[in-house]
Design a protein around this motif. Structure first.
Motif, PDB file in Angstrom:
ATOM      1  N   ARG A  49       0.838  -1.208   0.000  1.00  0.00           N
ATOM      2  CA  ARG A  49       0.000   0.000   0.000  1.00  0.00           C
ATOM      3  C   ARG A  49       0.872   1.257   0.000  1.00  0.00           C
ATOM      4  O   ARG A  49       0.611   2.208  -0.738  1.00  0.00           O
ATOM      5  N   ASP A  50       1.893   1.259   0.846  1.00  0.00           N
ATOM      6  CA  ASP A  50       2.770   2.424   0.948  1.00  0.00           C
ATOM      7  C   ASP A  50       3.503   2.666  -0.371  1.00  0.00           C
ATOM      8  O   ASP A  50       3.637   3.816  -0.816  1.00  0.00           O
ATOM      9  N   TYR A  51       3.950   1.587  -1.001  1.00  0.00           N
ATOM     10  CA  TYR A  51       4.668   1.722  -2.271  1.00  0.00           C
ATOM     11  C   TYR A  51       3.766   2.323  -3.344  1.00  0.00           C
ATOM     12  O   TYR A  51       4.163   3.236  -4.083  1.00  0.00           O
ATOM     13  N   LEU A  52       2.531   1.829  -3.433  1.00  0.00           N
ATOM     14  CA  LEU A  52       1.598   2.353  -4.431  1.00  0.00           C
ATOM     15  C   LEU A  52       1.222   3.804  -4.137  1.00  0.00           C
ATOM     16  O   LEU A  52       1.067   4.616  -5.064  1.00  0.00           O
ATOM     17  N   ASN A  53       1.096   4.136  -2.853  1.00  0.00           N
ATOM     18  CA  ASN A  53       0.786   5.525  -2.486  1.00  0.00           C
ATOM     19  C   ASN A  53       1.914   6.465  -2.889  1.00  0.00           C
ATOM     20  O   ASN A  53       1.668   7.574  -3.384  1.00  0.00           O
ATOM     21  N   ARG A  54       3.152   6.040  -2.684  1.00  0.00           N
ATOM     22  CA  ARG A  54       4.286   6.875  -3.074  1.00  0.00           C
ATOM     23  C   ARG A  54       4.388   6.987  -4.588  1.00  0.00           C
ATOM     24  O   ARG A  54       4.745   8.042  -5.126  1.00  0.00           O
ATOM     25  N   LEU A  55       4.078   5.889  -5.270  1.00  0.00           N
ATOM     26  CA  LEU A  55       4.095   5.918  -6.734  1.00  0.00           C
ATOM     27  C   LEU A  55       3.012   6.851  -7.261  1.00  0.00           C
ATOM     28  O   LEU A  55       3.205   7.555  -8.266  1.00  0.00           O
ATOM     29  N   ALA A  56       1.875   6.898  -6.564  1.00  0.00           N
ATOM     30  CA  ALA A  56       0.767   7.757  -6.988  1.00  0.00           C
ATOM     31  C   ALA A  56       1.072   9.238  -6.796  1.00  0.00           C
ATOM     32  O   ALA A  56       0.472  10.088  -7.475  1.00  0.00           O
ATOM     33  N   GLN A  57       1.978   9.565  -5.884  1.00  0.00           N
ATOM     34  CA  GLN A  57       2.337  10.969  -5.686  1.00  0.00           C
ATOM     35  C   GLN A  57       3.014  11.547  -6.918  1.00  0.00           C
ATOM     36  O   GLN A  57       2.865  12.735  -7.222  1.00  0.00           O
ATOM     37  N   ASN A 103       9.325   6.294  11.658  1.00  0.00           N
ATOM     38  CA  ASN A 103       9.050   6.392  10.221  1.00  0.00           C
ATOM     39  C   ASN A 103       7.635   6.886   9.936  1.00  0.00           C
ATOM     40  O   ASN A 103       6.896   6.292   9.149  1.00  0.00           O
ATOM     41  N   GLU A 104       7.262   7.968  10.605  1.00  0.00           N
ATOM     42  CA  GLU A 104       5.956   8.590  10.418  1.00  0.00           C
ATOM     43  C   GLU A 104       4.808   7.685  10.862  1.00  0.00           C
ATOM     44  O   GLU A 104       3.650   7.905  10.498  1.00  0.00           O
ATOM     45  N   GLU A 105       5.110   6.673  11.642  1.00  0.00           N
ATOM     46  CA  GLU A 105       4.089   5.796  12.194  1.00  0.00           C
ATOM     47  C   GLU A 105       4.125   5.890  13.713  1.00  0.00           C
ATOM     48  O   GLU A 105       5.120   6.294  14.307  1.00  0.00           O
ATOM     49  N   GLN A 106       3.031   5.501  14.321  1.00  0.00           N
ATOM     50  CA  GLN A 106       2.984   5.399  15.770  1.00  0.00           C
ATOM     51  C   GLN A 106       3.301   3.965  16.189  1.00  0.00           C
ATOM     52  O   GLN A 106       2.815   3.014  15.576  1.00  0.00           O
ATOM     53  N   LEU A 123      -0.925   3.664  11.743  1.00  0.00           N
ATOM     54  CA  LEU A 123      -0.760   4.804  10.849  1.00  0.00           C
ATOM     55  C   LEU A 123      -1.042   6.096  11.588  1.00  0.00           C
ATOM     56  O   LEU A 123      -0.378   7.106  11.393  1.00  0.00           O
ATOM     57  N   ASN A 124      -2.050   6.040  12.450  1.00  0.00           N
ATOM     58  CA  ASN A 124      -2.442   7.185  13.267  1.00  0.00           C
ATOM     59  C   ASN A 124      -3.186   6.650  14.483  1.00  0.00           C
ATOM     60  O   ASN A 124      -3.184   5.438  14.735  1.00  0.00           O
ATOM     61  N   ASP A 125      -3.825   7.517  15.227  1.00  0.00           N
ATOM     62  CA  ASP A 125      -4.507   7.088  16.450  1.00  0.00           C
ATOM     63  C   ASP A 125      -5.628   6.092  16.188  1.00  0.00           C
ATOM     64  O   ASP A 125      -6.010   5.327  17.074  1.00  0.00           O
ATOM     65  N   GLU A 126      -6.172   6.090  14.968  1.00  0.00           N
ATOM     66  CA  GLU A 126      -7.364   5.295  14.703  1.00  0.00           C
ATOM     67  C   GLU A 126      -7.142   4.129  13.739  1.00  0.00           C
ATOM     68  O   GLU A 126      -8.057   3.337  13.520  1.00  0.00           O
ATOM     69  N   THR A 127      -5.958   4.002  13.159  1.00  0.00           N
ATOM     70  CA  THR A 127      -5.730   2.977  12.127  1.00  0.00           C
ATOM     71  C   THR A 127      -4.606   2.038  12.530  1.00  0.00           C
ATOM     72  O   THR A 127      -3.434   2.312  12.265  1.00  0.00           O
ATOM     73  N   PRO A 128      -4.929   0.909  13.175  1.00  0.00           N
ATOM     74  CA  PRO A 128      -3.888  -0.077  13.522  1.00  0.00           C
ATOM     75  C   PRO A 128      -3.409  -0.797  12.274  1.00  0.00           C
ATOM     76  O   PRO A 128      -4.172  -1.012  11.323  1.00  0.00           O
TER      77      PRO A 128
END
Length: 294
Positions: A49-57, A103-106, A123-128
């Motif tokens: 998911r992270d790789y595709l998100n970075r590619l989409a940027q 790395n920008e994660e909690q 990822l954030n407070d609400e996304t494990p």
């Protein structure tokens, strides 16, 4: 309608330059493109998911790519409720919590009398994302979450390796079980000066080695006739057996399982892309399917 599916079976394959090049070419065609993540390492799905998100940027068209996981495909299938021994569900509020940033994660680490019992990456407070569970400071279980916050995959760890893994349906029941096996394999190498051949069958290797030596008869005819240049190297091969709890169908290896999964997705107009490294294993399972490599 034409459709394109990229089968991802390893992170190494996804990080090949040819994968992103082929994917970008596919999305520019203006047809539906899907990435089917079939990793046995379930938590690695978050890296996809992270790789595709970075590619989409850099390439906004990638945002239209449909990412499909095994849990997505089997979320409505009938499953088996796991026992407490098969699925440990700790009450994290019973332990001391420490919060870290990585790395920008909690990262939340849970301690019991100073000993690490769990580590939750978010990822954030609400996304494990991933919950790692420890026993006597040794990793024993990895729970992978989906985007909806529910556990979709469980890996039971022994000696730091996942031995048995489960894909869960929407009810939290096991729908797929992956069991890791090892078996000894003898590889036969031809070590003559004129050959770089690697074979798996000893008889074939000796025959090919003899043929190679015959072509160099003028160099050392006597040596070719009297010296055996083949060598056997014993190694260990890892493979997985798969069980589908919906109908208790067993698959002897991952490639017959992949074929069964793809059979529900492919149409005559579908283009299938797979990692070149697994083409030789997958192609015999799908003899009538045109397969493109990345």
């Amino acid at each position: 309608m034409q459709r394109i599916i990229f089968l991802v079976t390893s992170l190494n394959g996804m990080h090949k330059p040819n994968f992103s090049q082929q994917l970008l070419q596919a999305v520019r065609k203006g047809v539906p493109v899907s990435v089917l993540v079939a990793l046995v390492d379930f938590e690695a799905t978050w890296q996809v998911r992270d790789y595709l998100n970075r590619l989409a940027q850099k390439n906004p068209d990638v945002q239209n790519v449909n990412l499909i996981t095994l849990a997505d495909l089997y979320q409505d299938e009938q499953g088996l409720k796991l026992t407490s021994g098969e699925r440990n569900e700790p009450v994290l509020t019973d332990f001391d919590e420490r919060l870290f940033a990585d790395n920008e994660e909690q990262v939340k680490r849970y301690l019991d009398a100073g000993h690490l019992v769990a580590e939750l990456r978010q990822l954030n407070d609400e996304t494990p994302m991933v919950l790692r569970q420890y026993q006597a400071d040794q990793l024993k279980q990895i729970d992978t979450y989906g985007l909806d916050g529910n556990v979709v995959g469980i890996e039971k760890i022994a000696d730091e390796v996942a031995q048995t893994s489960y894909i869960l349906n929407a009810k939290g029941e096991a729908v797929l079980r992956f069991v890791r096996h090892e078996r000894p394999v003898d590889q036969v190498f031809n070590l003559s000066n004129s050959s770089a051949m690697l074979a798996t069958e000893f008889a074939d290797a000796k025959q090919n080695a003899a043929t190679a030596n015959m072509t160099k008869r003028q160099r050392s005819k006597a040596e070719a006739a009297t010296i055996d240049h083949t060598s056997i190297v014993s190694t260990t091969e890892t493979y997985y057996g798969v069980l589908a709890y919906s109908n208790y169908r067993r698959f002897d290896n991952l490639y017959t399982f992949y074929q069964a999964v793809l059979s529900h997705l492919l149409t005559p107009d579908t283009q299938l892309y797979v990692d070149l490294a697994v083409n030789a294993e997958l192609s015999p399972q799908m003899p009538n399917q045109l397969i493109f490599n990345y």
